[in-house]
Write a protein that holds these residues in place. Structure first.
Motif, PDB file in Angstrom:
ATOM      1  N   TYR A 199       0.867  -1.176   0.000  1.00 56.83           N
ATOM      2  CA  TYR A 199       0.000   0.000   0.000  1.00 56.83           C
ATOM      3  C   TYR A 199       0.911   1.236   0.000  1.00 56.83           C
ATOM      4  O   TYR A 199       1.989   1.213   0.595  1.00 56.83           O
ATOM      5  CB  TYR A 199      -0.828   0.076   1.292  1.00 56.83           C
ATOM      6  CG  TYR A 199      -1.945  -0.918   1.422  1.00 56.83           C
ATOM      7  CD1 TYR A 199      -1.686  -2.263   1.700  1.00 56.83           C
ATOM      8  CD2 TYR A 199      -3.269  -0.514   1.324  1.00 56.83           C
ATOM      9  CE1 TYR A 199      -2.730  -3.170   1.855  1.00 56.83           C
ATOM     10  CE2 TYR A 199      -4.312  -1.414   1.485  1.00 56.83           C
ATOM     11  CZ  TYR A 199      -4.038  -2.749   1.741  1.00 56.83           C
ATOM     12  OH  TYR A 199      -5.065  -3.638   1.896  1.00 56.83           O
ATOM     13  N   ALA A 200       0.451   2.305  -0.628  1.00 52.57           N
ATOM     14  CA  ALA A 200       1.143   3.598  -0.477  1.00 52.57           C
ATOM     15  C   ALA A 200       0.130   4.585   0.082  1.00 52.57           C
ATOM     16  O   ALA A 200      -0.950   4.769  -0.509  1.00 52.57           O
ATOM     17  CB  ALA A 200       1.682   4.087  -1.813  1.00 52.57           C
ATOM     18  N   LEU A 201       0.446   5.172   1.232  1.00 55.47           N
ATOM     19  CA  LEU A 201      -0.449   6.155   1.862  1.00 55.47           C
ATOM     20  C   LEU A 201       0.241   7.515   1.814  1.00 55.47           C
ATOM     21  O   LEU A 201       1.285   7.711   2.447  1.00 55.47           O
ATOM     22  CB  LEU A 201      -0.740   5.756   3.322  1.00 55.47           C
ATOM     23  CG  LEU A 201      -1.950   4.849   3.546  1.00 55.47           C
ATOM     24  CD1 LEU A 201      -1.837   3.550   2.774  1.00 55.47           C
ATOM     25  CD2 LEU A 201      -2.147   4.578   5.015  1.00 55.47           C
ATOM     26  N   ILE A 202      -0.340   8.422   1.063  1.00 56.60           N
ATOM     27  CA  ILE A 202       0.329   9.681   0.733  1.00 56.60           C
ATOM     28  C   ILE A 202      -0.614  10.829   1.064  1.00 56.60           C
ATOM     29  O   ILE A 202      -1.804  10.769   0.739  1.00 56.60           O
ATOM     30  CB  ILE A 202       0.606   9.746  -0.799  1.00 56.60           C
ATOM     31  CG1 ILE A 202       1.241   8.445  -1.306  1.00 56.60           C
ATOM     32  CG2 ILE A 202       1.414  10.967  -1.186  1.00 56.60           C
ATOM     33  CD1 ILE A 202       2.654   8.229  -0.937  1.00 56.60           C
ATOM     34  N   THR A 203      -0.095  11.881   1.659  1.00 53.51           N
ATOM     35  CA  THR A 203      -0.977  13.023   1.944  1.00 53.51           C
ATOM     36  C   THR A 203      -1.353  13.765   0.659  1.00 53.51           C
ATOM     37  O   THR A 203      -2.531  14.001   0.396  1.00 53.51           O
ATOM     38  CB  THR A 203      -0.300  14.010   2.923  1.00 53.51           C
ATOM     39  OG1 THR A 203       0.119  13.288   4.068  1.00 53.51           O
ATOM     40  CG2 THR A 203      -1.253  15.128   3.324  1.00 53.51           C
ATOM     41  N   HIS A 204      -0.348  14.166  -0.115  1.00 56.51           N
ATOM     42  CA  HIS A 204      -0.627  14.987  -1.306  1.00 56.51           C
ATOM     43  C   HIS A 204      -0.430  14.171  -2.587  1.00 56.51           C
ATOM     44  O   HIS A 204       0.709  13.888  -2.971  1.00 56.51           O
ATOM     45  CB  HIS A 204       0.302  16.205  -1.353  1.00 56.51           C
ATOM     46  CG  HIS A 204       0.313  17.014  -0.096  1.00 56.51           C
ATOM     47  ND1 HIS A 204      -0.799  17.680   0.361  1.00 56.51           N
ATOM     48  CD2 HIS A 204       1.295  17.258   0.810  1.00 56.51           C
ATOM     49  CE1 HIS A 204      -0.505  18.315   1.481  1.00 56.51           C
ATOM     50  NE2 HIS A 204       0.753  18.071   1.785  1.00 56.51           N
ATOM     51  N   GLY A 205      -1.521  13.793  -3.234  1.00 57.29           N
ATOM     52  CA  GLY A 205      -1.413  13.041  -4.486  1.00 57.29           C
ATOM     53  C   GLY A 205      -1.366  14.006  -5.660  1.00 57.29           C
ATOM     54  O   GLY A 205      -2.377  14.238  -6.330  1.00 57.29           O
TER      55      GLY A 205
END
Ligand SMILES: O=P(O)(O)OC[C@H]1O[C@H](OP(=O)(O)OP(=O)(O)O)[C@H](O)[C@@H]1O
Length: 443
Positions: free
Chosen positions: A372-378
């Motif tokens: 999984y990749a959890l990113i604030t700013h996509g």
């Protein structure tokens, strides 16, 4: 419902403005945002802001320069229209990666394999290749003068790859008093020729003055970096100069950037949203591993790992020659164990998505069952979505600090978390002079 407050939305993210206004129970203020034929930005605030507490919502991403200019003009318009206070709400702060020297491109960018257009043409390897043991350049790296020569050659090549023009070795045309033209280069052996040039041409010896000789054009030496603008201070100055009294943002790439301002900056955290996602949407999350895809994000990722009592791993971008014989591992090294586990990458932003897609490839190779990749700013510019679709990533979770409408249509791996309520609550608290930090006391 809050009183005496005006919320204005820029053109970067109308849907977020609407969500924030719904939470606050007020309609967005009317404003005309358009462009003159020449391309200049035009802003007209269509209601009174006199004595009001004004919040202007404008995010980075997309047409970032146009959005920034629109924000500056809107701030200035409100200021001159006698607003009591103007707060710039920047869910993604533009130019926030330029608060320091921009990263060196060498070894970082990922391009498609030239000439191939299929989905499988992404290798997720570093381009140009980072030197690796046994590689064509490695032998020269370890020994003295010979290696210096090779390294200079490599720097020249890198400069050319990065678009910098590397001019040829400086050479000047010289003419001796007897009129015989000779070509010489600026080397130690040619010092005597220097003298004849100086006396013969500059001082006009023999009465044959030809005027001052032009000094040679500036020739950057190999490895010399021309001045690179560090725009962080400029952006901070532009906002305050336009009339902003306060800034609200989220997950600043470099939290020290707050120090560039002499007005209050509230840097909200996106991590509680990411943390909730892990708890409620990742099966058996306690058995998963939190992974930071680079050293710069380690603090952010460990904060989540510690809060959830999860193990932590780090990907280190190795740029030196190593003892590892594998090319991919020579450019990215995993510190920690992900075998037979779900890996959860945590980062502040994904722009080209090179970082997360390359990290995913490494993690799967090291035995991770799911990534999984959890990113604030996509931000997901350019080919980022195609790259994610073709990658080993199983799921990419971003917040809507940047508009995700178009991205969602093109990427089935993408999931979006809502930040509108967080910003609405922050605006409400700033308006009433209440604490912002208690918003994030979740431990
Ligand atoms: O999607 P991409 O285009 O790969 O960009 C994403 C990466 O860029 C930023 O870090 P940066 O490279 O600025 O380095 P830092 O974290 O060391 O500051 C960010 O923290 C990500 O790690």
């Amino acid at each position: 419902m809050v009183r005496n407050i005006v919320v204005l939305g820029g053109s970067s993210h109308p849907q977020l403005t609407e969500t924030i206004c719904n939470h606050l129970g007020i309609p967005p203020a009317k404003a005309l945002l358009s462009k003159f034929a020449v391309g200049e930005t035009r802003v007209e605030i269509q209601e009174s802001v006199r004595g009001k507490d004004v919040f202007i919502i404008q995010s980075g991403g997309g047409k970032v320069n146009d959005h920034l200019m629109e924000l500056l003009i809107t701030i200035s318009a409100c200021r001159t229209a006698s607003a009591k206070r103007v707060t710039a709400v920047l869910p993604l702060f533009p130019y926030s990666r330029q608060s320091d020297i921009p990263y060196n491109k060498t070894g970082a960018p990922l391009a498609k394999v030239p000439g191939q257009s299929s989905k499988n043409s992404y290798t997720f390897d570093s381009r140009p290749q980072t030197p690796y043991p046994g590689g064509p350049e490695s032998a020269g790296l370890l020994n003295g003068a010979d290696s210096l020569h090779q390294q200079l050659g490599r720097l020249k090549t890198d400069d050319r790859r990065n678009g910098a023009s590397v001019p040829p070795t400086p050479q000047r045309q010289n003419t001796l008093p007897d009129g015989i033209g000779i070509r010489r280069s600026d080397t130690l052996e040619s010092k005597t020729s220097d003298k004849s040039e100086h006396f013969g041409n500059v001082n006009g010896v023999n009465g044959a003055s030809k005027g001052p000789t032009k000094p040679p054009a500036f020739q950057p030496q190999p490895g010399y970096k021309q001045w690179v603008a560090q725009a962080g201070t400029l952006i901070a100055d532009l906002l305050t100069c336009a009339g902003a009294d306060h800034v609200i943002t989220m997950d600043l790439h470099d939290p020290q950037y707050q120090g560039f301002f002499d007005i209050p900056v509230d840097n909200l955290y996106g991590r509680h949203l990411l943390r909730k996602y892990i708890q409620y949407s990742i099966p058996n999350y306690k058995d998963a591993v939190i992974v930071s895809p680079d050293a710069g994000g380690a603090k952010r990722a460990t904060a989540i790992a510690d809060a959830l009592g999860m193990p932590f791993a780090l990907i280190h971008k190795e740029r030196r020659p190593t003892q590892i014989n594998d090319r991919q591992n020579a450019t990215m090294m995993l510190v920690g164990n992900v075998a037979e586990r779900t890996a959860v990458l945590i980062d502040d932003l994904a722009d080209t998505s090179n970082t997360i897609t390359r990290a995913a490839k490494l993690l799967k190779k090291e035995g991770a069952t799911k990534v999984y990749a959890l990113i604030t700013h996509g931000i997901l510019s350019g080919e980022a979505i195609d790259r994610i679709n073709a990658s080993a990533l199983d799921k990419v979770v971003v917040t809507n600090t940047v508009d995700q409408g178009d991205h969602l249509k093109r990427c089935s791996k993408l999931e979006v978390l809502e930040v509108g309520n967080v910003f609405a609550e922050a605006i409400r608290r700033v308006h009433h002079g209440e604490s912002i930090s208690v918003l994030f006391d979740y431990n």
